[in-house]
Design a protein around this motif. Sequence first.
Motif: not given
Length: 484
Positions: A87-88, A318-319, A327-329, A336-340
Amino acid sequence: MSLLDLSIKELRNKLDNKEITAQALIQESVDRITELDPKLNSFITFDTDYVKSQVTDFQENQLLSGIPVALKDNIVTRDLATTCGSKMLENFTDPLYDATVAERLRTAGSINMGKLNMDEFAMGSSNESSHFGPVHNPYNLDYVPGGSSGGSAAAVAAGLVKAALGSDTGGSVRQPAAFTNTVGLKPTYGRISRFGVVAFASSLDQIGIFSKTVEDNAVVLEAIAGRDEMDTTSSVQEVPKFSELLETSMAGKKIAVPEEYMSDAINPEIRERVLEAIEVYRGMGAIVETVRMPHLDYVVPAYYIIAPCEASSNLARFDGIRYGYRADNTTDLDNIYEKSRAEGFGSEVKKRILVGTYCLSAGHYDAFYMQAAKLRTVIKQDFDVIFKEYDVILGPTTPDAPFKIGEHSKDAVKVYLNDLLTIPANLVGLPAISVPAGFTKEGLPVGLQLTGKAFDEVGIYQFAYAFEQATKYYQIKPEMKGGN
């Protein structure tokens, strides 16, 4: 007979003599992919317009002119998606350059039929961790084709293409080759450029080749091997005409069989096929003797420290900022790092990143990574001792036969141990090949592995070719049964 049943050299002769056209050959490949791949799921990207554009503009009178091939989806291809089965990178649809191997295949005149399914970021041994769903084994659709290059193996086994490229970090070409009755080569580290191949573990990764026969494999290696200024780890070693050096007498050749490769941990049917192979070699005059490889028990632990450590470093890019899925929201940079990364990576990739990060962290680096690196040196010394006296090392490619899709989904250790016999060649950078060695009672393929000295691909090709010509297991085609 299908055109795709002919060897690469036979097809080249027909093309050169105008007995067939490249358009007819490629159309047959397109038709087979269209018909069979919905059952196999071996392709991630298959674009007929992209294929047709190559047929009207390919290099003629070259080693692979007009030959249909395909590439594992961690090999970057200009204007064609490269997803790494993730998915990344699902939306990395328009790369601006070709990997060196992709460029060399194109220069050699081959037609790239598309990008092949794989375990996410090449992390897996069954091709079940792909974001795009599992690949099915052509010999029985209920079973895995092996991994991480399972799409490449299945496409060749089912006759969709004449050859395919994969990557081999701990056996990811040889193990699926064994599971699909194909020939799978992992060459010496540095024999083939890695430029443009999305990195998993840089000191272990190597591009490998799938084909139905040893000769076809050798032809492809001729086309893609050699020094590349874009990859400083690539070797300056001369590239022989491998396909012209296959025939030689086995009389007096010395084969080592480590007793650890034939232990009770090996499936009895696998062991039986290997014992039969040993008798084939003895019948050809080879000398086969048992040796010891005393540090084999440390191979899997060393690999599963070194590979995740290198993966945690390579996949840090890949961050959600510079590369890959975002990631959104999200609320701030850390978010951003964590959710993505949480949403973009699958469970197997996350697991290996966490293991690698832990082993490289302060207080653990010396205890884990450095000890694994030392073990790597000890394992290399085991090989050095054997190769002072023997030409090749022989054994099963895998300790077990192909297993059903989902069978080991809750037993990661069982899956990891499938790489027990293939990992050593990666740890020490030696060439190794898996060649078809027969079938189990259930009709599932078995592979024979031959490991050679550094840059002696000629030698292991000769041993593999002699066995292939004596047994001709490659002629047994898959029936595409199961899958109900």
